[in-house]
Motif scaffolding. Structure first.
Motif, PDB file in Angstrom:
ATOM      1  N   SER A  45       0.831  -1.207   0.000  1.00  9.12           N
ATOM      2  CA  SER A  45       0.000   0.000   0.000  1.00  9.12           C
ATOM      3  C   SER A  45       0.864   1.255   0.000  1.00  9.12           C
ATOM      4  N   MET A  46       1.867   1.244  -0.868  1.00  6.94           N
ATOM      5  CA  MET A  46       2.780   2.372  -1.027  1.00  6.94           C
ATOM      6  C   MET A  46       2.374   3.173  -2.260  1.00  6.94           C
ATOM      7  N   THR A  47       2.321   4.494  -2.116  1.00  8.51           N
ATOM      8  CA  THR A  47       2.037   5.381  -3.240  1.00  8.51           C
ATOM      9  C   THR A  47       3.270   6.216  -3.540  1.00  8.51           C
ATOM     10  N   ILE A  48       3.738   6.126  -4.777  1.00  6.03           N
ATOM     11  CA  ILE A  48       4.868   6.930  -5.256  1.00  6.03           C
ATOM     12  C   ILE A  48       4.341   7.738  -6.427  1.00  6.03           C
ATOM     13  N   GLU A  49       4.083   9.020  -6.204  1.00  6.40           N
ATOM     14  CA  GLU A  49       3.372   9.792  -7.219  1.00  6.40           C
ATOM     15  C   GLU A  49       3.906  11.212  -7.335  1.00  6.40           C
ATOM     16  N   HIS A  50       3.802  11.750  -8.538  1.00  7.76           N
ATOM     17  CA  HIS A  50       4.088  13.159  -8.841  1.00  7.76           C
ATOM     18  C   HIS A  50       5.490  13.585  -8.399  1.00  7.76           C
ATOM     19  N   ASN A  51       6.445  12.685  -8.524  1.00 13.58           N
ATOM     20  CA  ASN A  51       7.832  13.053  -8.259  1.00 13.58           C
ATOM     21  C   ASN A  51       8.546  13.363  -9.572  1.00 13.58           C
ATOM     22  N   GLU A  52       9.541  14.220  -9.499  1.00 12.95           N
ATOM     23  CA  GLU A  52      10.396  14.501 -10.648  1.00 12.95           C
ATOM     24  C   GLU A  52      11.781  13.939 -10.355  1.00 12.95           C
ATOM     25  N   LEU A  53      12.260  13.045 -11.229  1.00 12.35           N
ATOM     26  CA  LEU A  53      13.561  12.401 -11.048  1.00 12.35           C
ATOM     27  C   LEU A  53      14.402  12.636 -12.297  1.00 12.35           C
ATOM     28  N   ARG A  54      15.631  13.129 -12.112  1.00 16.40           N
ATOM     29  CA  ARG A  54      16.503  13.470 -13.238  1.00 16.40           C
ATOM     30  C   ARG A  54      17.948  13.095 -12.932  1.00 16.40           C
ATOM     31  N   ASP A  55      18.698  12.921 -14.012  1.00 15.89           N
ATOM     32  CA  ASP A  55      20.146  12.731 -13.927  1.00 15.89           C
ATOM     33  C   ASP A  55      20.489  11.564 -13.012  1.00 15.89           C
ATOM     34  N   LEU A  56      20.122  10.367 -13.461  1.00 15.78           N
ATOM     35  CA  LEU A  56      20.282   9.162 -12.654  1.00 15.78           C
ATOM     36  C   LEU A  56      21.167   8.159 -13.397  1.00 15.78           C
ATOM     37  N   PRO A  57      22.215   7.651 -12.768  1.00 14.84           N
ATOM     38  CA  PRO A  57      23.090   6.696 -13.461  1.00 14.84           C
ATOM     39  C   PRO A  57      22.461   5.325 -13.625  1.00 14.84           C
ATOM     40  N   TYR A  58      21.460   5.010 -12.793  1.00 17.03           N
ATOM     41  CA  TYR A  58      20.805   3.703 -12.866  1.00 17.03           C
ATOM     42  C   TYR A  58      19.288   3.956 -12.869  1.00 17.03           C
ATOM     43  N   SER A  59      18.530   3.093 -12.272  1.00 19.49           N
ATOM     44  CA  SER A  59      17.069   3.167 -12.378  1.00 19.49           C
ATOM     45  C   SER A  59      16.496   4.378 -11.642  1.00 19.49           C
ATOM     46  N   GLY A  60      15.293   4.781 -12.096  1.00 18.88           N
ATOM     47  CA  GLY A  60      14.618   5.899 -11.448  1.00 18.88           C
ATOM     48  C   GLY A  60      13.901   5.478 -10.186  1.00 18.88           C
ATOM     49  N   ILE A  61      12.923   4.575 -10.324  1.00 18.86           N
ATOM     50  CA  ILE A  61      12.148   4.063  -9.198  1.00 18.86           C
ATOM     51  C   ILE A  61      12.254   2.547  -9.219  1.00 18.86           C
ATOM     52  N   SER A  62      12.627   1.954  -8.098  1.00 16.05           N
ATOM     53  CA  SER A  62      12.805   0.503  -7.991  1.00 16.05           C
ATOM     54  C   SER A  62      11.938  -0.002  -6.842  1.00 16.05           C
ATOM     55  N   VAL A  63      11.008  -0.921  -7.155  1.00 15.54           N
ATOM     56  CA  VAL A  63      10.069  -1.418  -6.143  1.00 15.54           C
ATOM     57  C   VAL A  63      10.101  -2.943  -6.136  1.00 15.54           C
ATOM     58  N   GLY A  64      10.315  -3.523  -4.972  1.00 16.45           N
ATOM     59  CA  GLY A  64      10.307  -4.973  -4.820  1.00 16.45           C
ATOM     60  C   GLY A  64      11.692  -5.543  -4.606  1.00 16.45           C
ATOM     61  N   TRP A  65      11.707  -6.819  -4.241  1.00 16.29           N
ATOM     62  CA  TRP A  65      12.956  -7.545  -4.009  1.00 16.29           C
ATOM     63  C   TRP A  65      12.632  -9.034  -4.139  1.00 16.29           C
ATOM     64  N   GLY A  66      13.636  -9.883  -4.105  1.00 13.61           N
ATOM     65  CA  GLY A  66      13.379 -11.303  -3.974  1.00 13.61           C
ATOM     66  C   GLY A  66      13.560 -12.143  -5.207  1.00 13.61           C
ATOM     67  N   TRP A  67      13.666 -11.539  -6.390  1.00 11.42           N
ATOM     68  CA  TRP A  67      13.938 -12.286  -7.615  1.00 11.42           C
ATOM     69  C   TRP A  67      12.969 -13.455  -7.813  1.00 11.42           C
ATOM     70  N   GLY A  68      11.685 -13.159  -7.695  1.00 12.46           N
ATOM     71  CA  GLY A  68      10.669 -14.134  -8.014  1.00 12.46           C
ATOM     72  C   GLY A  68      10.036 -14.826  -6.834  1.00 12.46           C
ATOM     73  N   THR A  69      10.592 -14.668  -5.653  1.00  8.83           N
ATOM     74  CA  THR A  69       9.990 -15.304  -4.479  1.00  8.83           C
ATOM     75  C   THR A  69       8.820 -14.474  -3.966  1.00  8.83           C
ATOM     76  N   ASP A  70       8.065 -15.036  -3.057  1.00  5.95           N
ATOM     77  CA  ASP A  70       6.938 -14.321  -2.467  1.00  5.95           C
ATOM     78  C   ASP A  70       7.459 -13.112  -1.698  1.00  5.95           C
TER      79      ASP A  70
END
Length: 816
Positions: free
Chosen positions: A442-467
């Motif tokens: 129940s996380m909301t990530i909204e209306h942000n401005e992200l610039r000049d990033l060497p890697y990903s902008g927004i990263s959500v989750g972990w686990g590489w396929g696990t629950d």
């Protein structure tokens, strides 16, 4: 929150250097009511007041106390009777220079349903700083123009800020030759390195796909170098999913590398700091700050007694350090700020300037996080109801925001990250992301401005396929631009593992030069609705679903129709592929509404990808690796500030007609690595391009292909406009036969089309056709027509390893 105060404070941060900001902001803000016609809000009558020089226990307007004294007064009140109303702690302007972390725990929470507010006094800017000012410079090396000052032996830091800007730690050239990996480190190194001072302080930096490694040197013998453990083992051993640290990207932190302007080096054994100023700098007249505190503010609760009902607003958090990478652990990266330490595979997150654990009902609004040596803000360990709204994160070594953890047992829930500006993060640990959220619900990530990033902008989750225990997350209306510019295998929005009832919607993602895709649903991602996004100027694809099931992607807009679907039950449909910047009204509305909302201040920077460009890039590459064409040109055009629209032929014959071509003064037509069977234009495509070049208006054409010159049938475009004749068939040695001014050259070898080394390019245009040489090797032609200038490159620019040289070459061609 006073919106006017936040807006003007932010504008001053952008327009002035930090040194000027600290000196001038309070003076200018005093005139804000008269400028805007609104009165400044008055502080609460019963508020506590603190200042950088505060003392005593009155904590009043006329006799402010220290920050810790105000905290202790509230703590005492809570221990006896609790709060009967909200309490405001006003921080007066100036620098609060910390030697230790300012700590809040459960006993410092707001009680009886009330909140403790730590906020800037109206019209003033408090700066909670972990920095120390450096003075006492003297010229040390006259020939090299190097200054030094003594700060004391044993002091260590990894950043220096000069007049509010991050200076460069002494480093060598990118991708040095040699350096073959062996069991202990690297061999085939420069043998002169064994004579360098302080060998164990030298740091080796390496990139591999999505990871950024840093290991200190253990020793050098001849042409072999060993790196310190456990960093080397964790970077190259069994904990890495592949070869790991297998390439030297550059060498850092040695006096022998101090050869460029604005570089610095700390000899921590002798206690001297060295600096090579720019010609217009006098070190004695500049502001130098180095950090000495790792975490400025720690808000720490426990599972049994969480900390909560606390708010921070209008405060600048600046100048933190993090010294773990300077020791044997180095920086053995796994992903997104998480790295290995010790010898047992332990993963640790990068520490933050402000750290919250087991928090509840905590708000950060209108703050600035700047010049930080780790992460900006971390929320961790079962935190809930956290609001991060309207802040600015800038010039940060790792991630901007870290939210949640990588253990399903530490689930953080029901929180919002909204209307923040995040620019220039991942400055030192390039795997850092703008916003990281691990196991969250129940996380909301909204209306942000992200610039000049060497890697990903927004990263959500972990686990590489696990629950993952995550779900019901919303990522919407964010503006993400110029991301993935250093590392690979990421995206504007990157997700991992199942997250049922989640969505990615109404985001605007622009300019991703490196792989994989704007929306990257990686390992096991499921349960996402991906809809109504606008995606422009991407490399490989707009969407990549990797081993993910039961996601839907519909009603999206993109200028790159390529996508990858590796999974089951995914639905991808109704994607509108836009040519030459002709975005429909629905897409333009999404672009306009993405980023910070009305009432919040964005970065003020225009979008590189918005309609209105004067260059048309025709992506006519039959090779499915789209990034070869797009990234090669994008990496050159973007730093030149040359905006361009894209026409994707769809690996086929969907070529622009004359009406489209006439809209642009400059046309870049790239065939990339297309093979002999597909390296040609249709008759209609050639005719449209020829007609455009014949139109008065001084057009510029840059045409590149690995094979076009080898097509066995000569065409008017080749001979009359590009200045080449075709050869009969394709062999291992490619030749072009010049016409006009090239006639005397005869057959010109193009084997190989480009050398992946350090190349120098010389462009010699003529009135008709001229040859383009590279280190004496002819690699193209130029022709100066009556109404156009045309250049043909017999190789895709992406084959050039040096982005700088690629930029210089294309700039020279387009400026001809």
């Amino acid at each position: 929150m006073n919106t006017c105060f936040v807006v003007v404070g932010f504008l001053l941060t952008v327009l002035l250097s930090p040194a000027d900001v600290y000196a001038k902001k309070s003076t200018i803000l005093n005139f804000l009511p008269a400028i805007l016609g609104h009165p400044m809000p008055k502080p609460d009558a019963d508020a506590l007041h603190v200042s950088p020089t505060g003392s005593g226990t009155a904590c009043s307007m006329s006799a402010p106390c220290s920050l810790t004294t105000a905290r202790d007064l509230i703590r005492s009140l809570n221990s006896t009777q609790g709060m009967s109303a909200n309490i405001s702690v006003y921080l007066r302007g100036g620098a609060y220079k910390l030697n230790t972390t300012f700590e809040l725990s459960a006993v410092d929470s707001g009680t009886n349903g009330h909140t403790v507010y730590y906020k800037a006094y109206p019209g003033e800017t408090p700066v909670i700083s972990g920095g120390t000012t450096v003075t006492g410079w003297a010229l040390y090396d006259t020939n090299q123009g190097i200054y030094r000052t003594r700060i004391g032996a044993g002091i260590n830091f990894r950043q220096v800020y000069v007049n509010g800007e991050r200076a460069i730690r002494a480093r060598g050239a990118d991708n040095p030759g040699g350096y073959s990996r062996n069991a202990a480190g690297f061999t085939d190194i420069d043998p002169l390195m064994q004579g360098w001072n302080n060998i164990e302080d030298i740091e080796i930096v390496g990139f591999n796909e999505w990871r950024s490694f840093r290991c200190p040197v253990a020793g050098i013998s001849g042409t072999s170098m060993s790196l310190q453990d456990p960093c080397w083992s964790n970077s190259s051993g069994t904990y890495q999913p592949d070869s790991g640290f297998d390439h030297v990207t550059w060498i850092e932190n040695s006096y022998e590398l101090l050869d460029e302007q604005r570089e610095w080096y700390l000899d921590r054994n002798s206690g001297y700091l060295y600096y090579k100023p720019a010609p217009d700098e006098n070190p004695d007249q500049e502001e130098f700050i180095y950090p000495r505190v790792q975490t400025l503010v720690s808000v720490h609760g426990t599972a049994e007694t969480p900390v909560g009902n606390i708010s921070f607003s209008g405060i600048t958090f600046a100048h933190t350090t993090w010294l773990t990478p300077s020791g044997p652990n180095g920086y053995a990266d796994l992903q997104a700020g998480f790295h290995f330490i010790g010898t047992d595979g332990t993963l640790e997150k990068t520490p933050a300037a402000v750290h919250v654990t087991h928090g509840s009902s905590i708000t950060f609004s209108g703050n600035t996080f700047i010049h930080l040596g780790g992460t900006g803000l971390t929320i961790a360990e079962n935190s809930t109801d956290i609001h991060i709204i309207g802040n600015r994160f800038e010039d940060i070594s790792s991630s901007g925001i870290q939210f949640g953890d990588i253990s399903p047992d530490a689930l953080s829930t029901h929180s919002i990250i909204s209307n923040n500006v995040i620019v220039g993060v991942g400055r030192e640990y390039h795997d850092g992301v703008g916003i990281f959220a691990g196991y969250v619900k129940s996380m909301t990530i909204e209306h942000n401005e992200l610039r000049d990033l060497p890697y990903s902008g927004i990263s959500v989750g972990w686990g590489w396929g696990t629950d993952s225990s995550a779900g019901s997350n919303s990522i919407q209306a964010n503006w993400i631009e110029n991301y993935m510019h250093t590392l690979h295998d990421g995206g504007g929005v990157y997700t991992l593992s199942p997250q049922p009832n989640s969505e990615i919607s109404y985001n605007y993602m622009c300019r991703q030069p490196n792989s994989q895709s704007a929306v990257y649903a990686d390992e096991g991602t499921s349960g996402y609705r991906i809809h109504d996004n606008v995606i422009s100027h991407t490399g490989d694809a707009w969407l990549f679903i990797h081993n993910g099931d039961n996601n839907t992607a519909t009603d999206n807009f993109t200028d790159n129709g390529h996508f990858v679907n590796q999974g089951m039950g995914n639905v991808i449909g109704n994607t509108e592929v836009v040519q030459a910047g002709n975005w429909p009204t629905a897409a333009l509305t999404i672009m306009q509404n993405a980023g910070v909302s009305v009432g919040y201040q964005g970065s003020g920077q225009p979008s590189f990808c918005r309609p209105g460009a004067t260059i048309l890039f025709v992506e006519d590459d039959a090779d499915p690796e789209k990034s070869w064409s797009r990234s090669g040109y994008d990496a050159a055009l973007f730093p030149l500030g040359k905006r361009y629209d894209i026409w994707d032929t769809g690996s086929g014959n969907l070529e622009p007609d004359l009406a489209v071509l006439r809209r642009y003064q400059t046309i870049i037509w790239s065939m990339g690595y297309a093979d002999i069977g597909t390296a040609y234009l249709t008759a209609a495509g050639e005719s449209a391009l020829e007609s455009r070049l014949d139109t008065a208006g001084d057009a510029t054409l840059l045409f590149s292909s690995h094979m076009y010159h080898a097509w066995p049938v000569a065409s008017p475009l080749m001979t009359d406009y590009l200045g080449i004749n075709s050869m009969g068939g394709y062999t291992a040695t490619q030749n072009i036969t010049g016409i006009g001014l090239l006639a005397g050259f005869g057959n010109t070898s193009l084997d190989p089309p480009v050398s992946r080394g350090d190349n120098t390019y010389t462009l010699t245009p003529g009135s008709a056709a001229t040859i383009l040489h590279m280190n004496g090797l002819p690699v193209g032609t130029t022709r100066n027509g009556s109404s156009y200038r045309a250049t043909y490159l017999a190789f895709p620019p992406a084959a050039m390893e040096s982005v700088l040289e690629r930029t210089e070459l294309i700039d020279q061609i387009l400026s001809w």
